[in-house]
Design a protein around this motif. Structure first.
Motif, PDB file in Angstrom:
ATOM      1  N   GLY A 252      47.781  30.751  34.423  1.00 28.89           N
ATOM      2  CA  GLY A 252      47.353  32.135  34.560  1.00 28.89           C
ATOM      3  C   GLY A 252      48.204  33.046  33.711  1.00 28.89           C
ATOM      4  N   ILE A 253      47.733  33.345  32.505  1.00 28.29           N
ATOM      5  CA  ILE A 253      48.568  34.041  31.520  1.00 28.29           C
ATOM      6  C   ILE A 253      48.386  35.546  31.514  1.00 28.29           C
ATOM      7  CG2 ILE A 253      48.797  32.048  29.998  1.00 28.29           C
ATOM      8  CD1 ILE A 253      46.559  33.266  28.263  1.00 28.29           C
ATOM      9  N   VAL A 254      47.374  36.067  32.232  1.00 27.16           N
ATOM     10  CA  VAL A 254      47.222  37.519  32.351  1.00 27.16           C
ATOM     11  C   VAL A 254      47.092  37.882  33.820  1.00 27.16           C
ATOM     12  CG1 VAL A 254      46.062  37.622  30.093  1.00 27.16           C
ATOM     13  CG2 VAL A 254      44.686  37.658  32.188  1.00 27.16           C
ATOM     14  N   SER A 255      47.535  39.079  34.152  1.00 25.29           N
ATOM     15  CA  SER A 255      47.512  39.523  35.539  1.00 25.29           C
ATOM     16  C   SER A 255      46.206  40.250  35.845  1.00 25.29           C
ATOM     17  CB  SER A 255      48.678  40.465  35.814  1.00 25.29           C
ATOM     18  OG  SER A 255      48.533  41.060  37.101  1.00 25.29           O
ATOM     19  N   LEU A 260      46.543  47.092  32.342  1.00 23.10           N
ATOM     20  CA  LEU A 260      47.269  47.005  31.082  1.00 23.10           C
ATOM     21  C   LEU A 260      47.122  45.610  30.480  1.00 23.10           C
ATOM     22  CD1 LEU A 260      50.560  48.896  32.032  1.00 23.10           C
ATOM     23  CD2 LEU A 260      48.588  49.782  30.762  1.00 23.10           C
ATOM     24  N   LEU A 261      46.803  45.557  29.191  1.00 18.62           N
ATOM     25  CA  LEU A 261      46.666  44.272  28.527  1.00 18.62           C
ATOM     26  C   LEU A 261      48.032  43.730  28.139  1.00 18.62           C
ATOM     27  CD1 LEU A 261      43.577  44.885  26.201  1.00 18.62           C
ATOM     28  CD2 LEU A 261      43.644  43.735  28.427  1.00 18.62           C
ATOM     29  N   GLU A 262      48.222  42.453  28.356  1.00 20.35           N
ATOM     30  CA  GLU A 262      49.500  41.807  28.049  1.00 20.35           C
ATOM     31  C   GLU A 262      49.773  41.827  26.547  1.00 20.35           C
ATOM     32  OE1 GLU A 262      48.489  40.754  32.084  1.00 20.35           O
ATOM     33  OE2 GLU A 262      47.336  40.891  30.234  1.00 20.35           O
ATOM     34  N   SER A 301      39.286  48.029  37.739  1.00 21.54           N
ATOM     35  CA  SER A 301      37.844  48.255  37.683  1.00 21.54           C
ATOM     36  C   SER A 301      37.128  47.039  37.107  1.00 21.54           C
ATOM     37  CB  SER A 301      37.545  49.475  36.808  1.00 21.54           C
ATOM     38  OG  SER A 301      37.825  49.179  35.438  1.00 21.54           O
ATOM     39  N   ALA A 302      35.804  47.041  37.252  1.00 22.37           N
ATOM     40  CA  ALA A 302      35.014  45.948  36.693  1.00 22.37           C
ATOM     41  C   ALA A 302      35.164  45.881  35.177  1.00 22.37           C
ATOM     42  CB  ALA A 302      33.547  46.110  37.080  1.00 22.37           C
ATOM     43  N   GLU A 303      35.165  47.009  34.523  1.00 24.07           N
ATOM     44  CA  GLU A 303      35.275  46.990  33.055  1.00 24.07           C
ATOM     45  C   GLU A 303      36.654  46.509  32.616  1.00 24.07           C
ATOM     46  OE1 GLU A 303      32.872  47.168  30.802  1.00 24.07           O
ATOM     47  OE2 GLU A 303      31.650  47.182  32.612  1.00 24.07           O
ATOM     48  N   ASP A 304      37.698  46.909  33.344  1.00 20.80           N
ATOM     49  CA  ASP A 304      39.028  46.385  33.024  1.00 20.80           C
ATOM     50  C   ASP A 304      39.086  44.875  33.245  1.00 20.80           C
ATOM     51  OD1 ASP A 304      40.249  48.751  32.183  1.00 20.80           O
ATOM     52  OD2 ASP A 304      40.760  49.339  34.230  1.00 20.80           O
ATOM     53  N   GLN A 305      38.376  44.406  34.258  1.00 19.81           N
ATOM     54  CA  GLN A 305      38.288  42.968  34.506  1.00 19.81           C
ATOM     55  C   GLN A 305      37.713  42.235  33.291  1.00 19.81           C
ATOM     56  OE1 GLN A 305      36.000  41.109  38.066  1.00 19.81           O
ATOM     57  NE2 GLN A 305      34.481  41.699  36.529  1.00 19.81           N
ATOM     58  N   TRP A 306      36.633  42.767  32.717  1.00 18.87           N
ATOM     59  CA  TRP A 306      36.021  42.098  31.555  1.00 18.87           C
ATOM     60  C   TRP A 306      36.948  42.152  30.352  1.00 18.87           C
ATOM     61  CZ3 TRP A 306      32.720  38.975  33.277  1.00 18.87           C
ATOM     62  CH2 TRP A 306      31.853  39.307  34.311  1.00 18.87           C
ATOM     63  N   ARG A 307      37.719  43.239  30.222  1.00 21.22           N
ATOM     64  CA  ARG A 307      38.701  43.322  29.139  1.00 21.22           C
ATOM     65  C   ARG A 307      39.776  42.252  29.320  1.00 21.22           C
ATOM     66  NH1 ARG A 307      41.573  47.851  29.818  1.00 21.22           N
ATOM     67  NH2 ARG A 307      42.420  47.840  27.716  1.00 21.22           N
TER      68      ARG A 307
END
Length: 324
Positions: A252-255, A260-262, A301-307
């Protein structure tokens, strides 16, 4: 050497529920099933667009990660458990009809369920006895899921995080928990191209006890271990090192907890460490946990989830190119 069967861009299963779905469930809408179907179809379309190597139904039919059991299994008070319907098999069969990308099913571990639901003085003599009853149901469900054509199954018991760091708490001790969970995943005649994964933790704090990690990774006979790897903590690398060479790991490399994007360089430096420890051909990547294990309780949010899922795919392509 393990074989990933190309399930390199993974996720834990749960997705952020659309507001119309949450509203329909809260209102006990007569057309709830149709609203769920539409939401799942859209979630599959978005996953397919991202080129993920597995798709899930987002757990959109669940109130939380335990409800597949609580809604379908009776007999807690009588000392004899019975499933009145499949837990997820019929639903994932419908999911598989929406796409050629392999469908993934997720289930709670029987040891986790027993540790949370056993009550002293109740009809079950011990938490282990209840856990073994759950294990039989989960094992039957895994077989049903496989019969529907699903090729990746994930079992979750995040309670091992405490045991891995020396806090053997809960109604089941380590030995009992391992025995119960091993019983559930010991499926006879499992097809060679079906992978069973197990997530023992979505985060680890403190030092990992290497003896406990070794017992965990050898006692439960699964193909893939799904591990946190998004903070850079030494414990994450310690867990990775403890996984036997003949098992896959999904990191699991992203939270999923922050929009915020890693940082790309930071993540790729961590993947360099992975490459020094393991053959990258036996590694997959994902977020470090589900996006919404409880309906309506997502932190982004859902859109942040897809990002975030796009970010995972980007890292996968940086590691393996387009040969995913």
């Amino acid at each position: 050497m393990a074989d990933t069967f190309k399930f390199r861009i993974d996720h834990h299963g749960s997705l952020v529920r659309p507001p119309e779905l949450l509203a329909a469930r809260a209102a006990h809408a007569a057309d709830l099933r149709e609203i769920e179907d539409a939401a799942i179809a859209e979630a599959v379309r978005r996953q397919r667009k991202l080129s993920l190597t597995v798709v899930t139904d987002g757990e959109f039919r669940r109130a939380d990660f335990r409800s597949v059991i609580l809604d379908a299994v009776h007999g807690f008070d009588g000392g004899s458990l019975k499933a009145t319907r499949t837990l997820v098999a019929d639903d994932v069969a419908g999911l598989a009809a929406l796409t050629q990308i392999p469908a993934k099913a997720t289930l709670p571990s029987p040891a986790f369920l027993a540790s949370r639901l056993w009550v002293p003085g109740g009809p079950w003599g011990s938490a282990r006895e209840l856990g073994e009853a759950f294990a039989r149901i989960i094992r039957d469900e895994i077989e049903a899921v496989i019969s529907r054509g699903v090729r990746l199954i994930q079992i979750d018991n995040h309670a091992y995080a405490e045991k891995l760091t020396g806090r053997d708490t809960g109604a089941l001790d380590l030995a009992a928990a391992l025995a119960v969970d091993a019983m559930a995943v010991s499926v006879a005649d499992k097809p060679f191209n079906v992978r069973i994964g197990f997530c023992p933790a979505t985060g680890v704090t403190g030092d990992v006890d290497p003896a406990v990690a070794e017992r965990l990774f050898t006692a439960i006979p699964v193909d893939r271990w799904v591990l946190p790897y998004d903070t850079g903590a030494p414990a994450e690398t310690a867990l990775l090192r403890a996984v036997p060479a003949d098992r896959d790991v999904c990191l699991g490399i992203v939270s999923p907890l922050t929009p915020l994007l890693e940082d790309v360089e930071t993540v790729m430096t961590r993947m360099d460490v992975v490459g020094s420890v393991r053959d990258l051909e036996d590694v997959a990547v994902s977020p470090s946990a589900g996006f919404s294990d409880v309906a309506g309780r997502a932190t982004i949010s859902a859109e942040d989830q897809w990002r975030k899922l796009t970010h995972v795919e980007t890292f996968a392509r940086m590691c393996w190119g387009n040969e995913l």
